[in-house]
Design a protein around this motif. Structure first.
Motif, PDB file in Angstrom:
ATOM      1  N   PRO A  48      -0.609 -14.437  -2.803  1.00 51.13           N
ATOM      2  CA  PRO A  48      -1.189 -15.791  -2.806  1.00 51.13           C
ATOM      3  C   PRO A  48      -0.466 -16.763  -3.725  1.00 51.13           C
ATOM      4  O   PRO A  48      -0.541 -17.978  -3.525  1.00 51.13           O
ATOM      5  CB  PRO A  48      -2.638 -15.557  -3.263  1.00 51.13           C
ATOM      6  CG  PRO A  48      -2.629 -14.235  -3.957  1.00 51.13           C
ATOM      7  CD  PRO A  48      -1.583 -13.427  -3.272  1.00 51.13           C
ATOM      8  N   ALA A  49       0.263 -16.242  -4.717  1.00 46.71           N
ATOM      9  CA  ALA A  49       0.939 -17.109  -5.680  1.00 46.71           C
ATOM     10  C   ALA A  49       2.054 -17.943  -5.051  1.00 46.71           C
ATOM     11  O   ALA A  49       2.459 -18.963  -5.613  1.00 46.71           O
ATOM     12  CB  ALA A  49       1.506 -16.278  -6.833  1.00 46.71           C
ATOM     13  N   ILE A  50       2.562 -17.538  -3.877  1.00 47.82           N
ATOM     14  CA  ILE A  50       3.662 -18.300  -3.280  1.00 47.82           C
ATOM     15  C   ILE A  50       3.187 -19.635  -2.711  1.00 47.82           C
ATOM     16  O   ILE A  50       4.001 -20.491  -2.370  1.00 47.82           O
ATOM     17  CB  ILE A  50       4.386 -17.498  -2.176  1.00 47.82           C
ATOM     18  CG1 ILE A  50       3.483 -17.282  -0.968  1.00 47.82           C
ATOM     19  CG2 ILE A  50       4.914 -16.187  -2.725  1.00 47.82           C
ATOM     20  CD1 ILE A  50       4.191 -16.696   0.221  1.00 47.82           C
ATOM     21  N   LEU A  51       1.869 -19.828  -2.614  1.00 47.46           N
ATOM     22  CA  LEU A  51       1.347 -21.111  -2.136  1.00 47.46           C
ATOM     23  C   LEU A  51       0.843 -21.967  -3.286  1.00 47.46           C
ATOM     24  O   LEU A  51      -0.110 -22.742  -3.153  1.00 47.46           O
ATOM     25  CB  LEU A  51       0.241 -20.880  -1.096  1.00 47.46           C
ATOM     26  CG  LEU A  51       0.687 -20.194   0.190  1.00 47.46           C
ATOM     27  CD1 LEU A  51      -0.440 -20.136   1.199  1.00 47.46           C
ATOM     28  CD2 LEU A  51       1.903 -20.892   0.809  1.00 47.46           C
ATOM     29  N   VAL A  52       1.499 -21.828  -4.421  1.00 43.17           N
ATOM     30  CA  VAL A  52       1.217 -22.650  -5.601  1.00 43.17           C
ATOM     31  C   VAL A  52       2.532 -23.244  -6.091  1.00 43.17           C
ATOM     32  O   VAL A  52       3.556 -22.566  -6.110  1.00 43.17           O
ATOM     33  CB  VAL A  52       0.572 -21.814  -6.733  1.00 43.17           C
ATOM     34  CG1 VAL A  52       0.364 -22.663  -7.974  1.00 43.17           C
ATOM     35  CG2 VAL A  52      -0.759 -21.233  -6.273  1.00 43.17           C
ATOM     36  N   GLN A  93       7.110 -25.263  -4.426  1.00 47.47           N
ATOM     37  CA  GLN A  93       7.615 -24.588  -3.232  1.00 47.47           C
ATOM     38  C   GLN A  93       6.507 -24.261  -2.231  1.00 47.47           C
ATOM     39  O   GLN A  93       6.756 -23.628  -1.212  1.00 47.47           O
ATOM     40  CB  GLN A  93       8.332 -23.293  -3.643  1.00 47.47           C
ATOM     41  CG  GLN A  93       9.542 -23.495  -4.531  1.00 47.47           C
ATOM     42  CD  GLN A  93      10.602 -24.354  -3.850  1.00 47.47           C
ATOM     43  OE1 GLN A  93      10.966 -24.112  -2.704  1.00 47.47           O
ATOM     44  NE2 GLN A  93      11.084 -25.363  -4.549  1.00 47.47           N
ATOM     45  N   ARG A  94       5.273 -24.684  -2.516  1.00 50.52           N
ATOM     46  CA  ARG A  94       4.144 -24.344  -1.663  1.00 50.52           C
ATOM     47  C   ARG A  94       4.376 -24.758  -0.214  1.00 50.52           C
ATOM     48  O   ARG A  94       4.180 -23.973   0.722  1.00 50.52           O
ATOM     49  CB  ARG A  94       2.861 -25.007  -2.180  1.00 50.52           C
ATOM     50  CG  ARG A  94       1.602 -24.483  -1.514  1.00 50.52           C
ATOM     51  CD  ARG A  94       0.482 -25.492  -1.507  1.00 50.52           C
ATOM     52  NE  ARG A  94       0.729 -26.523  -0.530  1.00 50.52           N
ATOM     53  CZ  ARG A  94       0.465 -26.408   0.771  1.00 50.52           C
ATOM     54  NH1 ARG A  94      -0.044 -25.292   1.242  1.00 50.52           N
ATOM     55  NH2 ARG A  94       0.724 -27.383   1.613  1.00 50.52           N
ATOM     56  N   MET A 128       7.222 -21.443   6.246  1.00 51.64           N
ATOM     57  CA  MET A 128       7.832 -20.178   6.652  1.00 51.64           C
ATOM     58  C   MET A 128       6.779 -19.191   7.150  1.00 51.64           C
ATOM     59  O   MET A 128       6.980 -18.503   8.162  1.00 51.64           O
ATOM     60  CB  MET A 128       8.623 -19.577   5.489  1.00 51.64           C
ATOM     61  CG  MET A 128       9.851 -20.389   5.088  1.00 51.64           C
ATOM     62  SD  MET A 128      10.759 -19.640   3.717  1.00 51.64           S
ATOM     63  CE  MET A 128      11.472 -18.214   4.534  1.00 51.64           C
ATOM     64  N   LEU A 129       5.650 -19.128   6.461  1.00 51.13           N
ATOM     65  CA  LEU A 129       4.570 -18.244   6.904  1.00 51.13           C
ATOM     66  C   LEU A 129       4.027 -18.691   8.253  1.00 51.13           C
ATOM     67  O   LEU A 129       3.786 -17.885   9.155  1.00 51.13           O
ATOM     68  CB  LEU A 129       3.437 -18.237   5.869  1.00 51.13           C
ATOM     69  CG  LEU A 129       3.732 -17.612   4.508  1.00 51.13           C
ATOM     70  CD1 LEU A 129       2.565 -17.859   3.560  1.00 51.13           C
ATOM     71  CD2 LEU A 129       3.994 -16.122   4.631  1.00 51.13           C
ATOM     72  N   TYR A 130       3.844 -19.987   8.396  1.00 47.84           N
ATOM     73  CA  TYR A 130       3.281 -20.560   9.618  1.00 47.84           C
ATOM     74  C   TYR A 130       4.191 -20.318  10.821  1.00 47.84           C
ATOM     75  O   TYR A 130       3.726 -20.057  11.931  1.00 47.84           O
ATOM     76  CB  TYR A 130       3.043 -22.053   9.412  1.00 47.84           C
ATOM     77  CG  TYR A 130       2.424 -22.752  10.597  1.00 47.84           C
ATOM     78  CD1 TYR A 130       1.052 -22.713  10.804  1.00 47.84           C
ATOM     79  CD2 TYR A 130       3.214 -23.452  11.504  1.00 47.84           C
ATOM     80  CE1 TYR A 130       0.477 -23.351  11.891  1.00 47.84           C
ATOM     81  CE2 TYR A 130       2.656 -24.098  12.599  1.00 47.84           C
ATOM     82  CZ  TYR A 130       1.278 -24.043  12.785  1.00 47.84           C
ATOM     83  OH  TYR A 130       0.721 -24.679  13.866  1.00 47.84           O
TER      84      TYR A 130
END
Length: 648
Positions: A270-274, A277-278, A284-286
């Motif tokens: 979950p930290a990659i959406l903070v 760079q969110r 990229m996930l989407y």
């Protein structure tokens, strides 16, 4: 009298209007504060969001400071644009676009120019802020994740868009809002209340103090902390077991409906959406449209349930009196239910009664029982509706009402379904007999499967699954304490549970036992099809397992679904046993199962039909983290049909 009435009314109304205008313009200043007033600057004080804990008080989500550069477009004058852009590492084109966007929102109200500066960037800008008129620093708080799992449960924080601002007057441009997971479901509780300060300015646009001595200022109120029903260690373990696999795990405490684990695979940290760079990471996930890490398979994926559905077929047949626990059907590894039609069966054959029919998962037994239900009334449409209504009392075919923002209804067919499918044709129980073994038109989500087996564990009742356990200073919705009772009499559950218990002892889950824990379970397999180059191609079957434990006074009910997992006892079964032992014993003794599940991978199966699997994805880059998360390209399943030919 009539002559003076009209002048009197006019006089009184005039006086009232004058008094109201005097009050609004002289006494009440609130309208000034609501307008784009040149002489008053509005400054918001953003509260910390509430903290998130697990069921035992383990901190999962906290906050960290963040700094946004705000801009008031009309005040941007005589600044060194080159120096400004160089300081913040942006281009002049970016600068102009951001200023124009802020001006469109409002030339006089503040907008976010650049969000989420780190401490170093904040310190550098603060030193020279006086040189850039119209810009100032707004302090906020961002999420600080204490764990690297549970992303689908938490959701994330993002800036509000124009649509949200128009719908909800609480939010202004640049404000943050929870999306997905509990951040969205409990947004109003977690966000707190913004504080507001009104600052008077002179004709040179300089701050001269609080407006009306702070009479209209308000203090920020911190968001409320919440405890989730999630067992953090069980959630983490579930995600580890699902590394290099796809599917979902849902575990529920039967006596309360509390969700103990909600695993979707693949997932992400979950930290990659903070942070800055969110947006890039989210994109990229989407765009990973095959593995779909943002897609919560536990809540959204609708699968044919396969053999676990036989539990319901047996219960409804008992309730309708078309069988009892001693009723026998003869099986010879195949069941002919119409001329030229054939249903394969894998059990050992012979005359089977309910108990053995369950633990050997006999197609013949449950198909025969199902047809008796439909034929009971000599009216197939009525028979289907009676069957359907019993199933709906288990919470199937409808949105479940849990406290997460996403979900699917699943599908339980009715007579209307078949009237549409077979217009003008006299369909019968033989036409739709595949429903008996969890195929046909039946669809269920993993959370519906978990709730179904929790209902069986409770002998006929359930509480709506939910993920909130405690709100500091608040109360839980009473609907989560409301008991739902099925239409099946409690006395019919014991013989079915006895059969489920022997699934582990003599049946399709033999060898998956855990010493010291009496587990009741049911294996399942679902066929898996996809369209490739316009052709319908059969892929590897899905692996399914449902269970609860202990047999008496159950503490956990669980459903596990592993895509392309061959058959129920190969992947889903071992994962189920391990999850149950982890929750009840807090340790693992079945090290043989654990080693096989942690080291096992289905990547080759997922990549089999893809010419050039994409390897350089965000999920793949994260594979070195403690919770490995995989997102190589794999075949996208369009539809699935359950089957029972491999021991399930």
């Amino acid at each position: 009298m009539r002559k003076v009435l009209l002048p009197t009314i006019i006089f009184v109304v005039t006086i009232l209007l004058v008094m109201r205008l005097f009050y609004l313009q002289v006494i009440d200043d609130s309208l000034k504060l609501k307008s784009d007033n040149n002489a008053i600057k509005i400054k918001y004080d953003y509260p910390e969001r509430g903290y998130i804990y697990d069921r035992y008080g383990k901190l999962l989500v906290a906050n960290q400071p963040s700094y946004d550069i705000m801009v008031i477009p009309k005040d941007v004058k005589n600044i060194d644009t080159t120096a400004f852009c160089s300081l913040l590492n942006i281009t002049k084109e970016d600068f102009l676009k951001k200023i124009e966007k802020a001006r469109v929102y409002s030339p006089r109200l503040p907008s976010v120019f650049l969000a989420q500066l780190n401490k170093k960037e904040y310190a550098a800008f603060q030193e020279v802020q006086r040189n850039f008129n119209g810009f100032y620093i707004q302090k906020r708080s961002l999420r600080d994740y204490q764990v690297n799992y549970g992303a689908n449960i938490f959701g994330f924080i993002t800036q509000v868009n124009e649509n949200i601002i128009n719908k909800n007057k609480y939010y202004n441009s640049g404000d943050l809002i929870g999306k997905q997971g509990v951040e969205e479901s409990y947004e109003e509780i977690l966000r707190g209340i913004k504080g507001v300060k009104y600052i008077q300015k002179d004709k040179y646009n300089r701050d001269i103090g609080s407006y009306k001595e702070g009479r209209f200022d308000t203090i920020a109120v911190q968001g409320k902390d919440i405890n989730l029903t999630i067992d953090a260690e069980l959630q983490k373990y579930g995600e580890e077991l699902m590394i290099n696999k796809r599917g979902g795990i849902v575990a529920i405490e039967p006596k309360t409906g509390e969700i103990l684990a909600l695993v979707t695979a693949p997932s992400y940290d979950p930290a990659i959406l903070v942070g800055r760079q969110r947006s890039k990471n989210y994109t990229m996930l989407y765009n990973d449209s095959i593995a779909k890490p943002l897609y919560d398979r536990g809540l959204l994926a609708e699968y044919t349930p396969g053999s676990p559905f036989k539990i319901l077929t047996g219960l409804v047949a008992l309730q309708e009196g078309v069988i009892d626990e001693n009723t026998g059907f003869s099986c010879s590894h195949g069941f002919s239910y119409a001329p030229g039609r054939f249903m394969r069966c894998h059990c050992h054959g012979g005359l089977l009664q309910l108990h053995r029919g369950i633990y050997e998962s006999c197609n013949t037994y449950f198909s025969s029982s199902y047809m008796r239900i439909i034929d009971k009334f000599n009216n197939p449409p009525r028979g289907v509706d009676v069957w359907s209504n019993h199933l709906k009392s288990f919470g199937l075919g409808e949105f479940m009402g849990y406290d997460l923002p996403t979900g699917r209804r699943g599908k339980i067919p009715t007579s209307k379904t078949y009237k549409r499918m077979y217009p003008g044709w006299g369909w019968s129980s033989k036409t739709i007999v595949s429903n008996a073994i969890g195929q046909g038109e039946v669809l269920m989500t993993p959370i519906q499967l978990a709730n179904m087996i929790a209902t069986v564990a409770n002998r006929g009742f359930y509480y709506t699954p939910h993920i909130i356990k405690k709100i500091k200073g608040g109360t839980i919705d009473k609907k989560f304490r409301t008991k739902h009772v099925t239409t099946v009499n409690p006395k019919y559950f014991d013989p079915v549970i006895s059969g489920l218990f022997d699934v582990y002892n003599f049946g399709t889950a033999h060898g998956l036992n855990v010493e010291g824990i009496d587990i009741c379970g049911k294996t399942g397999t679902a066929e898996n099809f996809a369209k490739i180059n316009g052709k319908r191609v059969k892929l590897q079957d899905h692996s399914i397992f449902v269970a609860f434990a202990p047999k008496d006074n159950p503490k956990i009910a669980i459903a596990v679904f592993v895509e392309n997992g061959y058959w129920g006892a190969r992947w889903a079964g071992p994962i189920t046993s391990l999850m149950i032992e982890k929750y009840i014993k807090r340790k693992i003794t079945r090290k043989d199962l654990e080693k096989r599940m942690l080291e096992g991978s289905l990547e080759a199966e997922y990549n089999k039909y893809i010419p050039n699997p994409v390897k350089d994805t965000l999920i793949n880059q994260m594979a070195k983290k403690p919770v490995k998360l995989v997102s190589k390209e794999a075949i996208k399943t369009k539809d699935s049909k359950a089957k029972d030919s491999t021991g399930n």
